[in-house]
Write an enzyme that holds these catalytic residues in place. Structure first.
Site, PDB file in Angstrom:
ATOM      1  N   GLN A  45     -17.197  23.056  16.799  1.00  0.00           N
ATOM      2  CA  GLN A  45     -16.912  24.413  16.319  1.00  0.00           C
ATOM      3  C   GLN A  45     -16.704  24.371  14.808  1.00  0.00           C
ATOM      4  OE1 GLN A  45     -14.029  26.560  19.225  1.00  0.00           O
ATOM      5  NE2 GLN A  45     -13.564  24.397  19.395  1.00  0.00           N
ATOM      6  N   ASP A  88     -17.255  22.109   8.646  1.00  0.00           N
ATOM      7  CA  ASP A  88     -16.927  21.323   7.442  1.00  0.00           C
ATOM      8  C   ASP A  88     -17.893  20.169   7.166  1.00  0.00           C
ATOM      9  OD1 ASP A  88     -14.113  19.975   9.325  1.00  0.00           O
ATOM     10  OD2 ASP A  88     -16.169  19.243   9.249  1.00  0.00           O
ATOM     11  N   HIS A  95     -20.851  26.966  15.470  1.00  0.00           N
ATOM     12  CA  HIS A  95     -20.462  28.049  14.561  1.00  0.00           C
ATOM     13  C   HIS A  95     -21.016  27.881  13.165  1.00  0.00           C
ATOM     14  CE1 HIS A  95     -16.866  28.718  17.450  1.00  0.00           C
ATOM     15  NE2 HIS A  95     -17.984  29.230  17.911  1.00  0.00           N
ATOM     16  N   CYS A 122     -30.124  33.959   3.324  1.00  0.00           N
ATOM     17  CA  CYS A 122     -30.279  35.291   2.746  1.00  0.00           C
ATOM     18  C   CYS A 122     -30.122  36.377   3.805  1.00  0.00           C
ATOM     19  CB  CYS A 122     -31.679  35.400   2.095  1.00  0.00           C
ATOM     20  SG  CYS A 122     -31.948  36.988   1.288  1.00  0.00           S
ATOM     21  N   CYS A 149     -34.143  38.019   3.485  1.00  0.00           N
ATOM     22  CA  CYS A 149     -35.372  37.281   3.876  1.00  0.00           C
ATOM     23  C   CYS A 149     -34.949  36.012   4.616  1.00  0.00           C
ATOM     24  CB  CYS A 149     -36.193  36.943   2.615  1.00  0.00           C
ATOM     25  SG  CYS A 149     -35.495  35.633   1.608  1.00  0.00           S
ATOM     26  N   CYS A 172     -30.113  35.631  -3.566  1.00  0.00           N
ATOM     27  CA  CYS A 172     -31.265  34.859  -3.117  1.00  0.00           C
ATOM     28  C   CYS A 172     -32.219  34.579  -4.276  1.00  0.00           C
ATOM     29  CB  CYS A 172     -31.987  35.668  -2.023  1.00  0.00           C
ATOM     30  SG  CYS A 172     -33.491  34.898  -1.409  1.00  0.00           S
ATOM     31  N   CYS A 204     -35.639  36.549  -3.238  1.00  0.00           N
ATOM     32  CA  CYS A 204     -35.820  38.014  -3.197  1.00  0.00           C
ATOM     33  C   CYS A 204     -34.685  38.772  -3.866  1.00  0.00           C
ATOM     34  CB  CYS A 204     -35.973  38.475  -1.734  1.00  0.00           C
ATOM     35  SG  CYS A 204     -34.385  38.557  -0.870  1.00  0.00           S
ATOM     36  N   GLY A 243      -8.813  18.570  19.316  1.00  0.00           N
ATOM     37  CA  GLY A 243      -8.365  19.374  18.177  1.00  0.00           C
ATOM     38  C   GLY A 243      -8.793  20.817  18.201  1.00  0.00           C
ATOM     39  N   ASN A 249      -4.806  16.607  21.616  1.00  0.00           N
ATOM     40  CA  ASN A 249      -4.238  17.681  20.802  1.00  0.00           C
ATOM     41  C   ASN A 249      -2.796  17.335  20.455  1.00  0.00           C
ATOM     42  OD1 ASN A 249      -3.405  20.359  19.870  1.00  0.00           O
ATOM     43  ND2 ASN A 249      -5.317  21.058  20.794  1.00  0.00           N
TER      44      ASN A 249
END
Ligand code: BV8
Ligand code: ZN
Length: 239
Positions: free
Chosen positions: A90, A93, A108, A116, A119, A137, A140, A177, A203
């Site tokens: 998830q 980084d 994610h 962009c 485009c 961009c 464009c 985690g 965890n």
């Protein structure tokens, strides 16, 4: 010895040991008193792209100095030992890639990529801070956005389908985690359970997933995961 099929789901907690704040750290995960959920949305970006980019540029600057910790390195070693090993993260980084994992499903997205809004331009951009906010961009002139999945946005269907299959087929799901509250990612370990596999959770505290886990190993994953792997390797006579 038949080696077990392992699927891994990681969350922000695995990068805590690398100095990156999690979403739930309270004060130091807040930026100008905003909750991430308030800024990591298409609505916030449509309303104020500069503000959202200042949030991501701040996070990129905090991440650029971070290095993989012993938990990330352990997952890279596991991939090299186990023929059927898939890492689903998830996290945005980039530390799993830096630790050396090859087969990574990014649920994610990736904070080091921009794309962009007008485009199909997409490229890696590791500059922190970025020279101009919001970035535009080069092709464009349209507004660039971080190539991440915001709240309320769908995950890549292919990525999700492949992740579901990996957890369905897994003998063991390692869940490391994550607060296990964001869907559909948080559901993935249940596929393992439904198909006779077991869940091992790493965890600092119990989560909504804990009642379904064969074991919840409490402590910082940069300590508990390497320790667990050393023992597990011995049971597989891999050491
Ligand atoms: C979707 C990328 C549908 C961006 C992230 C109501 C309204 C709107 C939506 C919803 C709603 N109710 C439910 C939803 C769905 C929503 C959701 O689940 N919301 C939650 C809040 C209830 N989900 C979505 O919106 C998803 N999309 O559903 O689309 C759809 C379908 C079709 C068409 C249109 C729409 C998209 C969700 C993805 C959002 N993007 N990140 C960015 O990072 O900026 S989410 C982000 O938070 C993370 O990626 C992660 O997924 C999530 C939770 O974070 P964690 O990684 O778990 O970290 P956290 O801080 O929470 O916990 C850290 C854990 O580590 C703790 O348990 C802690 O104890 C532990 N820990 C700390 N230190 C250590 C440690 N553990 C070990 N060692 C340590 N040292
Ligand atoms: Zn463009």
């Amino acid at each position: 010895m038949i080696l077990p099929k392992i699927a891994v789901l990681t969350g922000a907690g695995i990068s805590k040991g690398s100095g990156i704040a999690t979403f739930r750290d309270g004060s130091d995960s807040l930026w100008r008193h905003y909750e991430p959920q308030q800024l990591a949305t298409p609505q916030a970006f449509a309303r104020d792209p500069r503000l959202v980019w200042e949030f991501y540029d701040w996070r990129r600057q905090k991440m650029v100095a971070a290095r993989p910790n012993r938990a990330h390195v352990t997952l890279a070693e596991m991939e090299s030992y186990l023929p059927d090993f898939t890492l689903v993260t998830q996290n945005i980084d980039g530390l799993h890639r830096e630790a050396g994992n090859q087969k990574i499903y990014y649920l994610h997205g990736d904070i080091w990529y921009v794309r962009c809004t007008e485009c199909d331009f997409r490229q890696e951009d590791r500059r922190a801070p970025l020279p101009e906010l919001p970035p535009t961009c080069p092709r464009c002139g349209g507004l660039l956005r971080p190539d991440v999945v915001w709240f309320g946005e769908p995950l890549d269907p292919m990525m999700l389908m492949k992740s579901e299959r990996v957890f369905r087929e897994a003998d063991i799901a390692l869940v490391i985690g994550t607060s296990a509250v964001v869907y559909p990612a948080a559901y993935l370990p249940h596929y393992t359970l439904e198909h006779g596999g077991r869940i091992l959770e790493f965890n600092m505290e119990r989560t909504p997933l804990s009642p379904y886990a064969a074991e919840t190993i409490l402590g910082p994953s940069e300590i508990t995961l390497p320790t667990w792997w050393e023992q597990f390797k011995r049971t597989l006579s891999l050491d």
